[in-house]
Design a protein around this motif. Structure first.
Motif, PDB file in Angstrom:
ATOM      1  N   SER A   4       0.823  -1.207   0.000  1.00 27.44           N
ATOM      2  CA  SER A   4       0.000   0.000   0.000  1.00 27.44           C
ATOM      3  C   SER A   4       0.856   1.257   0.000  1.00 27.44           C
ATOM      4  O   SER A   4       0.548   2.238  -0.682  1.00 27.44           O
ATOM      5  N   VAL A   5       1.938   1.252   0.756  1.00 23.78           N
ATOM      6  CA  VAL A   5       2.846   2.393   0.769  1.00 23.78           C
ATOM      7  C   VAL A   5       3.488   2.576  -0.599  1.00 23.78           C
ATOM      8  O   VAL A   5       3.681   3.694  -1.081  1.00 23.78           O
ATOM      9  N   LEU A   6       3.825   1.457  -1.250  1.00 21.10           N
ATOM     10  CA  LEU A   6       4.439   1.539  -2.566  1.00 21.10           C
ATOM     11  C   LEU A   6       3.511   2.215  -3.560  1.00 21.10           C
ATOM     12  O   LEU A   6       3.947   2.943  -4.455  1.00 21.10           O
ATOM     13  N   TYR A 178     -10.109  -6.015   6.596  1.00 18.90           N
ATOM     14  CA  TYR A 178     -11.460  -5.918   6.033  1.00 18.90           C
ATOM     15  C   TYR A 178     -11.567  -4.701   5.119  1.00 18.90           C
ATOM     16  O   TYR A 178     -12.036  -4.780   3.982  1.00 18.90           O
ATOM     17  N   ARG A 179     -11.117  -3.552   5.614  1.00 14.20           N
ATOM     18  CA  ARG A 179     -11.242  -2.312   4.851  1.00 14.20           C
ATOM     19  C   ARG A 179     -10.297  -2.266   3.650  1.00 14.20           C
ATOM     20  O   ARG A 179     -10.654  -1.740   2.601  1.00 14.20           O
ATOM     21  N   PRO A 258      -7.959   7.763  -8.419  1.00 13.42           N
ATOM     22  CA  PRO A 258      -7.763   8.522  -7.176  1.00 13.42           C
ATOM     23  C   PRO A 258      -8.723   8.117  -6.065  1.00 13.42           C
ATOM     24  O   PRO A 258      -8.349   8.109  -4.890  1.00 13.42           O
ATOM     25  N   ALA A 259      -9.963   7.783  -6.409  1.00 15.08           N
ATOM     26  CA  ALA A 259     -10.946   7.408  -5.388  1.00 15.08           C
ATOM     27  C   ALA A 259     -10.526   6.129  -4.668  1.00 15.08           C
ATOM     28  O   ALA A 259     -10.657   6.016  -3.450  1.00 15.08           O
ATOM     29  N   LYS A 260      -9.992   5.151  -5.434  1.00 18.19           N
ATOM     30  CA  LYS A 260      -9.573   3.896  -4.811  1.00 18.19           C
ATOM     31  C   LYS A 260      -8.320   4.085  -3.969  1.00 18.19           C
ATOM     32  O   LYS A 260      -8.179   3.491  -2.900  1.00 18.19           O
ATOM     33  N   ALA A 263      -9.511   5.628  -0.771  1.00 21.28           N
ATOM     34  CA  ALA A 263     -10.151   4.637   0.100  1.00 21.28           C
ATOM     35  C   ALA A 263      -9.101   3.744   0.759  1.00 21.28           C
ATOM     36  O   ALA A 263      -9.233   3.364   1.931  1.00 21.28           O
ATOM     37  N   LEU A 264      -8.053   3.426   0.019  1.00 18.76           N
ATOM     38  CA  LEU A 264      -6.970   2.618   0.560  1.00 18.76           C
ATOM     39  C   LEU A 264      -6.302   3.346   1.715  1.00 18.76           C
ATOM     40  O   LEU A 264      -6.009   2.758   2.764  1.00 18.76           O
ATOM     41  N   MET A 265      -6.066   4.638   1.555  1.00 20.06           N
ATOM     42  CA  MET A 265      -5.437   5.425   2.611  1.00 20.06           C
ATOM     43  C   MET A 265      -6.332   5.570   3.833  1.00 20.06           C
ATOM     44  O   MET A 265      -5.868   5.540   4.969  1.00 20.06           O
ATOM     45  N   ASP A 266      -7.619   5.730   3.606  1.00 22.75           N
ATOM     46  CA  ASP A 266      -8.554   5.803   4.731  1.00 22.75           C
ATOM     47  C   ASP A 266      -8.508   4.516   5.550  1.00 22.75           C
ATOM     48  O   ASP A 266      -8.538   4.550   6.786  1.00 22.75           O
TER      49      ASP A 266
END
Length: 390
Positions: A4-6, A178-179, A258-260, A263-266
């Motif tokens: 995710s960081v990558l 889950y998220r 950008p939306a995904k 959501a990943l960052m949230d």
């Protein structure tokens, strides 16, 4: 977490969110000495999946959310580290090796005696909490300090078993997983046969390929009842899922949306804990350009002794050293043709969506070798397939 960081390091609009994440997911001071300690400048990261029934801020999850996660609220299994993966990224960040540690592996936990590896954090946290209470520490300070003590002990336990110095620590709980899986729109997996583990994990799936997210994804990676080798085959599932997740996140469909990414960052901000000294902005910059096929999965060598999973620390240390150092000399590196004691307990050479496989021989309590069914197909039928697991 690392994948995710990558993602944020590869998309321009992700950098602002990455700076926010760098501030919001701070954990305790769980690493003894900050900075890279490997001789080759590599970064060693301990990734942990925790079954805690709280969020990253220590707040108890609601009954409604626990039902979604298919997790009980009695706390009987709280704070067990059910997924433990050591990731080494050499200097330059062009590839990564990931080694799993089966949760049921019996290890010497110092003052606590011999117990399963997944109980190390919980035992040390409980002991620290009792000690701190005696000193008058209460409330949030008690929770924070005891949690940090548990994590620090767990890090040192893995370091001693694997013979490495860990640089960074990342922990994600049930809610985080889950998220994350919901944020990316699910991950494709494949089962060799249908499963019905409704009594325990809630995993009820047909055979064949399918896309899983949310509570179904959690059930997939948590199931161990009904699998040929229990926890060892659960490790195979976890590796298969993580490889699929890496492919999904690093695909154009995620990077260009950008939306995904948001959501990943949230999901990460609410459910992930990092060690205090990890500058993930700098880390992401170093890792730019890594691809899913650059991540190779393996498992430490273990033996099945009756109903127990046992490992010899010296063999584990040698295996991890050879594998994580990128050594290619097959005479020095444990292979699938070695003795039963030296065989990886899970998979070998799982890179991206191909190559997942491994010799599944085990050793009985008397020393007699028992062959077990392979837990995974060694070759997908087409380049687009994912390996099918039990």
């Amino acid at each position: 977490m690392v994948v995710s960081v990558l993602v944020l390091g590869t998309v321009g609009y992700g950098w602002s969110r990455l700076h926010e994440l760098n501030k919001s997911v701070r954990g305790g001071d769980v690493i003894a000495d900050a900075g890279p300690k490997a001789p080759d400048g590599a970064t060693d990261i301990l990734l942990v999946g925790n079954d805690s029934r709280v969020n990253a801020q220590g707040e108890q999850l609601s009954e409604n959310m626990l039902r979604k996660l298919r997790a009980s609220s009695d706390g009987s299994a709280n704070n067990l580290t059910d997924t433990m993966i050591l990731v080494r990224i050499p200097d330059g960040g062009r590839r990564a090796s990931a080694v799993s540690f089966p949760r049921d592996t019996l290890v010497d936990l110092d003052r606590f005696g011999e117990h399963k590896l997944n109980s190390a954090l919980a035992r040390a946290q409980a002991a620290a909490e009792q000690r701190l209470r005696g000193r008058g520490v209460t409330g949030a300070e008690l929770a924070r300090k005891s949690r940090t003590a548990g994590q620090k002990f767990f890090v040192s336990t893995i370091e001693e078993l694997a013979g490495v110095d860990i640089d960074h620590y990342a922990e994600v709980n049930l809610l985080g997983f889950y998220r994350l899986t919901k944020a990316v729109g699910g991950v494709k997996v494949c089962l060799r046969r249908p499963v019905d583990d409704s009594e325990y994990s809630g995993a009820v799936f047909p055979a064949g390929p399918q896309v899983l997210s949310g509570s179904e994804a959690l059930a997939f990676v948590r199931q161990r009842h009904g699998l040929p080798r229990g926890d060892l085959d659960r490790v195979v599932r976890q590796q298969a899922f993580l490889a699929g997740l890496a492919n999904k996140i690093l695909s154009a469909g995620i990077l260009g949306n950008p939306a995904k990414v948001s959501a990943l960052m949230d999901a990460l901000e609410n459910s992930v804990t990092l060690d205090k000294g990890w500058n993930i902005v700098g880390f992401a910059g170093k890792m730019r350009g890594i691809a899913a096929d650059d991540i190779e999965f393996s498992t430490i060598p273990v033996r099945l002794r009756g109903g127990e999973v046992v490992a010899k620390p010296k063999r584990v240390e040698r295996y991890v050293d050879d594998l994580l150092s990128g050594r290619t000399d097959e005479t020095d590196r444990p292979t699938r043709s070695g003795s039963a004691e030296e065989r990886p307990g899970g998979t070998a050479g799982f890179s991206g969506t191909s190559g997942l496989g491994g010799d599944r021989a085990a050793e009985s309590e008397t020393g007699a070798r028992e062959s077990a069914e392979p837990g995974v197909e060694q070759r997908p039928t087409t380049a687009d397939d994912v390996p099918c697991v039990y």
